[in-house]
Design a protein around this motif. Structure first.
Motif: not given
Length: 72
Positions: A23-46
């Motif tokens: 999840a941490s690796k995927a969050t780092r790769k999928l995270h977009k600037p100007n978005t919340r890190l929490q939202d990206t993490t939730n998207e990865v887990l989904d």
């Protein structure tokens, strides 16, 4: 809630430590600037809930990383 997402992702990944690493690796790769890190993490887990995050697709990614390291 995030706990529901974690338990859903654990259906495909049996080890919680491995889930955290993936999840941490995927969050780092999928995270977009100007978005919340929490939202990206939730998207990865989904996404992990719906598909298997470990599989044959992971092996070529590791080979590419090794080639990039040699070039640098």
């Amino acid at each position: 809630m995030r706990s529901d997402l974690v338990f859903g992702a654990l259906t495909h990944v049996k080890n919680r430590y491995e889930l955290c690493q993936l999840a941490s690796k995927a969050t780092r790769k999928l995270h977009k600037p100007n978005t919340r890190l929490q939202d990206t993490t939730n998207e990865v887990l989904d996404r992990f809930k719906d598909s298997v995050p470990t599989g044959d697709a992971e092996a070529p990614v590791q080979k590419i990383d090794l080639q990039e390291r040699r070039a640098a």
